[in-house]
Design an enzyme around this catalytic site. Sequence first.
Site, PDB file in Angstrom:
ATOM      1  N   LYS A  14      34.801  54.826  27.917  1.00 28.24           N
ATOM      2  CA  LYS A  14      35.785  54.512  26.875  1.00 28.24           C
ATOM      3  C   LYS A  14      35.149  53.830  25.676  1.00 28.24           C
ATOM      4  CE  LYS A  14      37.525  50.330  29.180  1.00 28.24           C
ATOM      5  NZ  LYS A  14      36.405  50.341  30.148  1.00 28.24           N
ATOM      6  N   ARG A  89      44.287  44.399  29.109  1.00 25.30           N
ATOM      7  CA  ARG A  89      43.837  44.705  30.459  1.00 25.30           C
ATOM      8  C   ARG A  89      44.721  44.068  31.516  1.00 25.30           C
ATOM      9  NH1 ARG A  89      37.771  45.386  29.347  1.00 25.30           N
ATOM     10  NH2 ARG A  89      36.965  46.164  31.298  1.00 25.30           N
ATOM     11  N   ARG A 127      23.541  53.827  33.518  1.00 23.96           N
ATOM     12  CA  ARG A 127      23.587  52.975  32.338  1.00 23.96           C
ATOM     13  C   ARG A 127      22.814  51.677  32.579  1.00 23.96           C
ATOM     14  NH1 ARG A 127      29.456  51.107  30.382  1.00 23.96           N
ATOM     15  NH2 ARG A 127      29.248  49.585  32.035  1.00 23.96           N
ATOM     16  N   ARG A 133      22.696  45.758  31.537  1.00 25.16           N
ATOM     17  CA  ARG A 133      23.821  44.809  31.550  1.00 25.16           C
ATOM     18  C   ARG A 133      23.850  44.040  32.858  1.00 25.16           C
ATOM     19  NH1 ARG A 133      29.452  47.387  29.508  1.00 25.16           N
ATOM     20  NH2 ARG A 133      30.204  46.068  31.201  1.00 25.16           N
ATOM     21  N   ARG A 144      34.410  45.129  39.737  1.00 25.61           N
ATOM     22  CA  ARG A 144      35.078  45.481  38.476  1.00 25.61           C
ATOM     23  C   ARG A 144      36.102  46.590  38.697  1.00 25.61           C
ATOM     24  NH1 ARG A 144      29.894  46.703  35.489  1.00 25.61           N
ATOM     25  NH2 ARG A 144      31.165  47.681  33.874  1.00 25.61           N
TER      26      ARG A 144
HETATM   27  P1  ADP Z   1      33.838  47.769  31.631  1.00 25.83           P
HETATM   28  O1  ADP Z   1      35.122  48.399  31.207  1.00 25.83           O
HETATM   29  O2  ADP Z   1      32.744  48.761  31.850  1.00 25.83           O
HETATM   30  O3  ADP Z   1      33.991  46.854  32.818  1.00 25.83           O
HETATM   31  P2  ADP Z   1      33.760  46.023  29.205  1.00 25.83           P
HETATM   32  O4  ADP Z   1      32.602  45.959  28.288  1.00 25.83           O
HETATM   33  O5  ADP Z   1      35.024  46.602  28.663  1.00 25.83           O
HETATM   34  O6  ADP Z   1      33.240  46.860  30.469  1.00 25.83           O
HETATM   35  O7  ADP Z   1      34.094  44.561  29.786  1.00 25.83           O
HETATM   36  C1  ADP Z   1      33.089  43.785  30.366  1.00 25.83           C
HETATM   37  C2  ADP Z   1      33.658  42.465  30.905  1.00 25.83           C
HETATM   38  O8  ADP Z   1      34.213  41.708  29.826  1.00 25.83           O
HETATM   39  C3  ADP Z   1      34.791  42.582  31.915  1.00 25.83           C
HETATM   40  O9  ADP Z   1      34.326  42.819  33.233  1.00 25.83           O
HETATM   41  C4  ADP Z   1      35.448  41.195  31.766  1.00 25.83           C
HETATM   42  O10 ADP Z   1      34.684  40.204  32.394  1.00 25.83           O
HETATM   43  C5  ADP Z   1      35.362  40.980  30.261  1.00 25.83           C
HETATM   44  N1  ADP Z   1      36.545  41.496  29.559  1.00 25.83           N
HETATM   45  C6  ADP Z   1      36.555  42.513  28.645  1.00 25.83           C
HETATM   46  N2  ADP Z   1      37.781  42.746  28.174  1.00 25.83           N
HETATM   47  C7  ADP Z   1      38.600  41.869  28.813  1.00 25.83           C
HETATM   48  C8  ADP Z   1      40.005  41.604  28.774  1.00 25.83           C
HETATM   49  N3  ADP Z   1      40.828  42.328  27.977  1.00 25.83           N
HETATM   50  N4  ADP Z   1      40.489  40.618  29.567  1.00 25.83           N
HETATM   51  C9  ADP Z   1      39.687  39.899  30.353  1.00 25.83           C
HETATM   52  N5  ADP Z   1      38.365  40.092  30.452  1.00 25.83           N
HETATM   53  C10 ADP Z   1      37.805  41.063  29.690  1.00 25.83           C
END
Ligand code: ADP
Length: 191
Positions: A14, A89, A127, A133, A144
């Site tokens: 995404k 989220r 990745r 990461r 996750r």
């Molecule tokens: P992915 O979707 O691959 O897990 P992201 O880069 O979108 O990766 O998010 C990485 C981390 O950032 C999440 O696992 C969480 O810890 C934090 N995070 C991102 N967006 C949110 C959100 N909307 N609410 C809470 N935590 C978030």
Amino acid sequence: MSRIVMMGPPGVGKGTQAALLAVASGVPAVSTGDLFREHVRSQTPLGLDVSALLAAGEYVPDEVTNAMVAERLAAPDARAGFILDGYPRTLPQLAELDRMLGDTAALDAVVLLHADVDEIVSRILLRAEQQGRADDTPEVVRRRIAVYRAETEPLADAYAEQGLLLRVDGVGTLDEVTARIHAALDEAAAA
Ligand code: ADP
């Protein structure tokens, strides 16, 4: 179609698709994951607070996330629209986004990219080799995905009820998925 939310499980692509759609639409991509990682890299107070949560695959508390997004969406470049990647989220975040946008600037569409778990895990492990990461280890990836299922999947039903949800198959080449997203948005815009 310039106020769009991109949803989907970790590793579905995404972020990549949100960035491409942002360029195509002339609006900024707003990725909460990228914003948090930037805070962690720069060792801001927020970054120091959230780094352990990110590394463990746990969500950052809603109040912290909501405040960060509200500030970002208030910037002038987001006035014409945005592609939100990774927000909302949780159901409280969804409610807060509705409140932030008010009636005048409601969402145009929510794109849900989907793929099965085996596909997702293998993509993330690939990745991990490329980007390094901290949260791309097999155990944290599983966590996750579990958190996504419990906290974020219910948002799809909420957006479907609002008539905003577009389900798009996230398995295929990058170009194939991009084309599917554009087709879904075009169809929704014409409806
Ligand atoms: P992915 O979707 O691959 O897990 P992201 O880069 O979108 O990766 O998010 C990485 C981390 O950032 C999440 O696992 C969480 O810890 C934090 N995070 C991102 N967006 C949110 C959100 N909307 N609410 C809470 N935590 C978030």
